[in-house]
Design an enzyme around this catalytic site. Structure first.
Site, PDB file in Angstrom:
ATOM      1  N   GLY A  69       1.231  -0.737   0.463  1.00  0.00           N
ATOM      2  CA  GLY A  69      -0.275  -0.050  -0.214  1.00  0.00           C
ATOM      3  C   GLY A  69       0.626   1.701  -0.155  1.00  0.00           C
ATOM      4  N   THR A  70       1.709   1.139   1.018  1.00  0.00           N
ATOM      5  CA  THR A  70       2.665   2.695   0.752  1.00  0.00           C
ATOM      6  C   THR A  70       3.311   2.924   0.086  1.00  0.00           C
ATOM      7  OG1 THR A  70       3.296   2.447   3.018  1.00  0.00           O
ATOM      8  CG2 THR A  70       4.702   3.342   2.021  1.00  0.00           C
ATOM      9  N   ASN A  84      -9.175   3.348   7.192  1.00  0.00           N
ATOM     10  CA  ASN A  84      -8.434   2.662   8.143  1.00  0.00           C
ATOM     11  C   ASN A  84      -9.038   2.245   9.288  1.00  0.00           C
ATOM     12  OD1 ASN A  84      -6.470   4.563   6.959  1.00  0.00           O
ATOM     13  ND2 ASN A  84      -5.637   3.684   8.808  1.00  0.00           N
ATOM     14  N   GLN A 100      -8.085  -1.076   2.804  1.00  0.00           N
ATOM     15  CA  GLN A 100      -8.811  -1.419   3.709  1.00  0.00           C
ATOM     16  C   GLN A 100      -9.629  -1.902   2.954  1.00  0.00           C
ATOM     17  OE1 GLN A 100      -8.564  -1.781   6.746  1.00  0.00           O
ATOM     18  NE2 GLN A 100      -6.049  -1.087   6.944  1.00  0.00           N
ATOM     19  N   GLY A 126      -1.664  -6.624   0.233  1.00  0.00           N
ATOM     20  CA  GLY A 126      -1.844  -8.224   0.019  1.00  0.00           C
ATOM     21  C   GLY A 126      -2.337  -8.415   1.818  1.00  0.00           C
ATOM     22  N   HIS A 127      -0.870  -7.589   2.240  1.00  0.00           N
ATOM     23  CA  HIS A 127      -1.620  -8.543   3.934  1.00  0.00           C
ATOM     24  C   HIS A 127      -2.938  -7.302   4.814  1.00  0.00           C
ATOM     25  CE1 HIS A 127      -0.247  -4.404   6.845  1.00  0.00           C
ATOM     26  NE2 HIS A 127       0.287  -4.633   5.013  1.00  0.00           N
ATOM     27  N   THR A 168      13.070  -6.552  -9.862  1.00  0.00           N
ATOM     28  CA  THR A 168      12.449  -8.080 -10.152  1.00  0.00           C
ATOM     29  C   THR A 168      11.376  -8.938  -9.242  1.00  0.00           C
ATOM     30  OG1 THR A 168      14.491  -8.996 -10.521  1.00  0.00           O
ATOM     31  CG2 THR A 168      13.453 -10.249 -10.095  1.00  0.00           C
ATOM     32  N   CYS A 209       1.698   6.321  14.901  1.00  0.00           N
ATOM     33  CA  CYS A 209       2.990   6.164  16.385  1.00  0.00           C
ATOM     34  C   CYS A 209       4.134   6.731  15.279  1.00  0.00           C
ATOM     35  CB  CYS A 209       3.364   4.552  15.888  1.00  0.00           C
ATOM     36  SG  CYS A 209       2.045   4.175  16.625  1.00  0.00           S
TER      37      CYS A 209
HETATM   38  C1  LIG Z   1      -5.236   2.700   4.196  1.00  0.00           C
HETATM   39  C2  LIG Z   1      -4.017   2.493   4.372  1.00  0.00           C
HETATM   40  N1  LIG Z   1      -3.042   2.758   3.629  1.00  0.00           N
HETATM   41  C3  LIG Z   1      -2.253   1.770   3.372  1.00  0.00           C
HETATM   42  C4  LIG Z   1      -1.589   1.865   4.077  1.00  0.00           C
HETATM   43  C5  LIG Z   1      -0.239   1.008   4.029  1.00  0.00           C
HETATM   44  O1  LIG Z   1      -0.056  -0.415   3.517  1.00  0.00           O
HETATM   45  P1  LIG Z   1       1.720  -0.977   3.398  1.00  0.00           P
HETATM   46  O2  LIG Z   1       0.655  -1.716   4.644  1.00  0.00           O
HETATM   47  O3  LIG Z   1       0.876  -2.291   2.657  1.00  0.00           O
HETATM   48  O4  LIG Z   1       2.301  -0.387   2.779  1.00  0.00           O
HETATM   49  C6  LIG Z   1      -2.003   1.121   5.300  1.00  0.00           C
HETATM   50  C7  LIG Z   1      -2.104   0.037   6.798  1.00  0.00           C
HETATM   51  O5  LIG Z   1      -0.799   0.577   7.494  1.00  0.00           O
HETATM   52  C8  LIG Z   1      -3.655   1.273   5.500  1.00  0.00           C
HETATM   53  O6  LIG Z   1      -4.576   1.335   6.202  1.00  0.00           O
END
Ligand SMILES: Cc1ncc(COP(=O)(O)O)c(C=O)c1O
Lengths: 397, 352
Positions: free
Chosen positions: A68-69, A155, A183, A204-205, A241, A338
Site C-alpha cells: 500500500g505504501t 483504516n 482496507q 496483500g497483508h 524483479t 505512531c
Molecule cells: C489505508 C491504508 N493505506 C496504506 C497502508 C499501507 O499499506 P502497506 O502496509 O502495505 O504499506 C495501510 C496499512 O497500514 C492502510 O491501512
C-alpha cells in the site's frame, strides 16, 4: 489470545500460504527467456489476470508493487509529475483530511519539495468526504489541480466513501482520481472499472495475502512517472524483479477474499454489531465513532467496513486501555499514527471534529476472517474493569 | 510485585529492569516519550529522547521478554520540567532538571499512573540504595545519584525500586553484555536530555526575550563588560563571561551574583565565592525536625560537599557550613547526608 487488530494486518489465508510456500521452492526470474523464466512469467501473468478479474480491472492495469505504501506514493507522486509535465499550471494535490500517512505524507512531501500546493478536503462528523466539497474545491482551483486522492474506506473508523461520485466530480474537471482501497479490497465490493477511479492501491497483508506485495491499479490511459528506475518490468512505471511467490500468493488471497466477501461481510458485520452493542452495554457512556451501524449503503455496499468497531471511552487514555487489554490477552489498537510508538491523538478523529481528549481515549477493534464469537465474548468480558482502571489512571494524573 | 520499569534506552535502566524481573517481580517496560517531536537519531552521546533510544529500549524489553509500551509524557515534561527550567534561569537561578524530572515525572506522573493501573512500584536505573524507605548513596561513588533523588518524599520512595545501588557501572555494563542487551556499550548520556546540543545558552535564547546587561565588578561596581542576557549565567561560572580585559591582579573572575531585574551580573575573584551559610526552601525531610550537627551537605550534582549544622522547620532549611563551599547557586538542591544516608533536601534560595 484474542486478535482484534485485523485492520493492522490479518492472518494469511491457508490457500495463500499453500501457493506461497509452493512457489518459493521454484527458481525463475520472469524476465529471463529460458524455460524457468518463462514458467515464472506465466505464473505472474496468471496471477495478474486473477487479480484483475477479481477487482474489475484489466490485467495491464495491475502494476505490481510492494504494498500500500509504495502504491500510494507511486500514485500521488507519479500522477502529479505526469500531470504537471503535461500542463505546468497543474500543481495542486487534493487529499482528504483522513487519509493514511502513505498518502498524506506523500502529498506533504510534494508540497515541500516539488512546489505542489496541498489542498485538504474536510470530512463530515462520520469521516466522509462530500463530493460537493470536492466540486467546490476543484471549481475554485479550476485548471490547477494535478491529482485527487480520497480513500475508499478509512483504516481507523471504517467509513466508506462514494468513490464513483467523487471520480465523476474529478473527471468533470479533467482531474484524475486515486483511491487508497487497502482496507476495502476483500471487504467491500470493489470494481475498479465501475468505480471510475484512475488509480487504486491495494495490499496483500490486509486481505489474507503476504506482507510486502500489493498493486497499484492504474488505468491504461493514466500517465504516471516512475518512482523507481531500473528494468522497467511493470509497464515502465515500476522497476524491480517481480516477486513470483508473493504475486501468486497475493492472487490466491485476492481471489479467495473477494469470492468469500458476500458471506463474510454479513458474518463479520453481525459479529461487529454484537461487539459494539455489548461493549456499550458494559460501558454505557462509550460512543461509536464513524457512521452508525445501520447507515444506508454507499456505492452499493456497506457504509462502514464490516469488521470495524471504533469507540471512544470517556475519561480514559487509549494507551492505558491498550496496555490493560494486552495484559488480558486482547489485542486491539488505538488506531492512531505512531511515532516511536507514541500514540498521538488521531488526525482522523480530530478531522471528524472529535475533541482531543475523546480522540485520545479511543480504541479500534477490527475483526477479520479468523474472528469468532469467542473473541467478542473475551473483549466484552474484559472491557468493564479495564475501563474502570484506565479511568482511575487518568483521574490521578 | 507488579512493577513498571522506566526504560530510557540506556544500559542502566535495562539492567535494572532485568534485575527486577530476576527478583521475581512481574515487570512491564515503559519508555517515556518526553519530546513531542523526537529526533530520529541520538546526537553523539547526549540525550535519551530520540526515536533511536526508544527503539533501544524496546529491543532490551524484547530480549528480556518484557511487555513494552511507550508513554507520551511530552506535555507533562514540558510543563513540569522544561518550562520551569527556563523560568528559573530567567529569574537568575540555576535549576536541576534531572531532579525535577524525578520529582514531577518519574515518581509523580508516571508513578501515579502506574499505581492507578495496578502496579506497585516504579523501577529505574538510578544509582542509589534504598532499603526500608531509607535512601543512601550508591556503592559506586562515581555514579551515585542519590543527590537527584533526594527530593523524593517518603511516599514516593515507598513505591521506588533502585536495583543498581550496590553495583559499579562496570559490573552493570558487563551484566548487560552477558544478558545480550545491545546497549551494553552505549555511551552514558550526560548533560540535559532536552538540550542534546549541550548549548544551554542557545536553548534559553530561543525561548526567552533576553535583554543585554552589564557585567560589574562586585567590589568596585565598575562596569567590566556587557552580556546579551542574564539567563544562562550560573554562580561560580568562570568561562564564557566575554570579558576581554583581565582583572588588574591577573586572576580569573567568577560570577558571584545575578540580578535579573537590573540585569547586572556581578563578578569577582574566587574567594568571594566562599559560602558559609545556605538558606533553602521547600524542604523534604526524613528525620525529626529541628537541628542536626555534623552532617554533610551537597549543593550540586557533582562535588560541592561540606560538613554542616542544619536546621529544618516547616518550609525552610538552613545550613551553617563548617568549611566554606564555592559556587553555590540558588535554584540548585541542597541535599543533607548523615554518612551515606539521605536525611532530606531543599531548594537553595540564598547564600551568605
Ligand atoms: C489505508 C491504508 N493505506 C496504506 C497502508 C499501507 O499499506 P502497506 O502496509 O502495505 O504499506 C495501510 C496499512 O497500514 C492502510 O491501512
Amino acid at each position: 489470545m484474542t486478535y482484534l487488530d485485523h485492520a493492522a494486518t490479518t492472518p494469511m489465508l491457508p490457500v495463500a500460504v499453500a501457493r506461497y510456500t509452493e512457489a518459493l521452492g521454484r527458481v525463475g526470474n520472469p524476465s529471463s527467456l529460458h524455460t524457468a523464466g518463462r514458467r515464472a512469467r506465466k505464473e505472474v501473468e496468471e496471477a495478474r489476470e486473477t487479480i484483475a478479474e477479481a477487482v474489475g480491472a484489466l490485467p495491464t492495469e495491475v502494476v505490481l508493487a510492494t504494498g500500500g505504501t509504495e502504491a500510494d506514493n507511486l500514485a500521488l507522486k507519479g500522477v502529479f509529475w505526469a500531470r504537471r509535465a503535461a500542463d505546468p499550471r497543474r500543481t495542486g494535490v487534493v487529499v482528504s483530511a483522513v487519509e493514511h500517512h502513505a498518502v498524506l505524507d506523500a502529498a506533504e512531501w510534494l508540497a515541500e519539495h516539488e512546489g505542489a500546493t496541498m489542498h485538504v478536503l474536510a470530512v463530515d462528523a462520520a469521516g466522509r468526504v462530500d463530493p460537493e466539497e470536492l466540486r467546490a474545491l476543484l471549481a475554485a482551483h479550476a485548471g490547477e489541480i494535478a491529482v485527487v486522492s480520497v480513500m475508499w474506506a478509512n483504516n481507523e473508523v471504517g467509513t466508506v466513501n462514494d468513490i464513483r461520485a467523487l471520480a465523476d466530480v474529478a473527471h468533470s474537471f479533467d482531474v484524475p482520481l486515486h483511491t487508497d482501497a487497502v482496507q476495502a479490497v476483500g471487504s467491500l465490493p470493489v470494481d475498479f472499472a465501475a468505480s471510475g477511479a484512475d488509480a487504486l492501491s491495494l495490499t496483500g497483508h490486509k486481505l489474507g495475502g503476504p506482507v510486502g506485495v500489493g498493486a497499484l491499479l492504474l488505468r491504461r490511459d493514466a500517465s504516471c512517472v516512475p518512482l523507481l528506475h531500473g528494468g522497467g518490468q511493470e509497464r515502465d512505471v515500476r522497476s524491480g524483479t517481480l516477486d513470483v511467490a508473493g504475486t501468486v500468493a497475493l492472487a490466491a488471497a485476492v481471489r479467495a477474499a473477494v469470492d468469500d466477501a458476500p458471506r463474510r461481510t454479513v458474518e463479520l458485520a453481525a459479529l461487529r454489531d454484537d461487539l459494539v452493542a455489548r461493549l456499550v452495554g458494559e460501558v454505557p457512556d462509550a460512543t461509536l465513532n464513524g457512521v452508525p451501524l445501520d447507515a444506508a449503503p454507499v456505492g452499493g455496499g456497506p457504509a462502514r467496513l464490516p469488521g470495524n468497531a471504533h469507540l471512544s471511552f470517556p475519561g480514559c487514555e487509549g494507551d492505558s486501555l491498550l496496555m490493560l487489554l494486552d495484559a488480558h490477552e486482547i489485542e486491539c489498537s488505538t488506531g492512531s499514527a505512531c511515532t516511536a510508538g507514541v500514540a498521538r491523538p488521531s488526525h482522523v478523529l480530530l478531522a471528524m471534529g472529535v475533541d482531543e481528549a475523546a480522540a485520545r481515549g479511543s480504541l479500534r477493534f477490527s475483526l477479520g476472517h479468523s474472528s469468532t464469537a469467542a473473541d467478542v465474548d473475551a473483549a466484552v468480558a474484559a472491557i468493564g474493569p479495564v475501563v474502570e482502571r484506565a479511568r482511575g489512571a487518568l483521574a490521578r494524573s | 510485585m507488579r512493577v513498571l520499569a522506566a526504560m530510557s534506552g540506556g544500559v542502566d535502566s535495562a539492567v535494572a529492569a532485568a534485575r527486577a524481573r530476576d527478583a521475581g517481580h512481574d515487570v512491564v517496560g515503559v519508555h517515556l516519550a518526553l519530546s513531542a517531536k523526537p529526533a530520529t537519531m541520538r546526537e553523539g552521546a547526549r540525550g535519551c529522547c530520540s526515536v533511536e533510544d526508544s527503539h533501544d529500549a524496546r529491543r532490551c524489553a524484547d530480549v528480556l521478554g518484557l511487555p513494552f509500551y511507550v508513554w507520551d509524557m511530552a506535555a507533562r515534561f514540558s510543563a513540569d520540567v522544561v518550562e520551569p527550567f527556563v523560568a528559573e534561569y530567567a529569574a537568575g537561578r540555576t535549576p536541576n532538571p534531572c531532579l525535577r524530572c524525578n520529582e514531577k515525572i518519574k515518581f509523580s506522573a508516571v508513578l501515579d499512573r502506574a499505581l492507578a493501573l495496578g502496579f506497585d512500584a516504579v523501577v529505574t536505573g538510578h544509582y542509589a540504595r534504598l532499603t526500608d524507605g531509607v535512601l543512601r548513596r550508591a556503592a559506586d561513588a562515581g555514579k551515585d545519584q542519590s543527590y537527584v533523588l533526594g527530593v523524593l518524599t517518603a511516599e514516593q520512595l515507598a513505591h521506588a525500586v533502585f536495583p543498581l545501588g550496590d553495583s559499579h557501572k562496570s559490573e552493570v555494563r558487563a551484566e548487560a553484555a552477558r544478558r545480550g542487551l545491545v546497549v551494553a556499550e552505549k555511551p552514558d548520556s550526560h548533560d540535559i536530555c532536552f538540550i542534546p546540543s549541550g548549548d544551554t545558552r542557545g536553548f534559553l535564547d530561543e525561548r526567552l526575550e533576553q535583554a543585554p546587561g552589564e557585567l560589574v565588578d562586585a567590589a568596585s561596581g565598575a562596569v567590566l563588560g556587557r552580556h546579551t542576557g542574564v539567563a544562562g549565567f550560573t554562580v561560580g561560572q568562570r568561562h564564557g563571561l566575554g570579558l576581554d580585559r583581565p582583572a588588574p591582579d591577573g586572576r580569573p573572575r567568577y560570577v558571584l551574583g545575578i540580578e535579573p531585574v537590573s540585569r547586572q551580573v556581578r563578578v569577582g575573584p574566587a574567594e568571594e565565592l566562599d559560602v558559609r551559610s545556605v538558606a533553602a526552601g521547600r524542604p523534604v525531610w526524613h528525620a525529626p525536625w529541628g537541628t542536626v550537627d555534623d552532617v554533610v551537605v551537597q549543593v550540586r550534582a557533582h562535588g560541592g560537599l561540606a560538613p554542616a549544622r542544619v536546621t529544618v522547620s516547616e518550609g525552610s532549611l538552613t545550613a551553617e557550613l563548617h568549611e566554606p563551599l564555592r559556587g553555590v547557586a540558588p535554584g540548585q538542591a541542597v541535599v543533607v547526608y548523615d554518612d551515606d544516608r539521605v536525611l532530606g533536601s531543599a531548594t537553595i534560595t540564598a547564600t551568605a
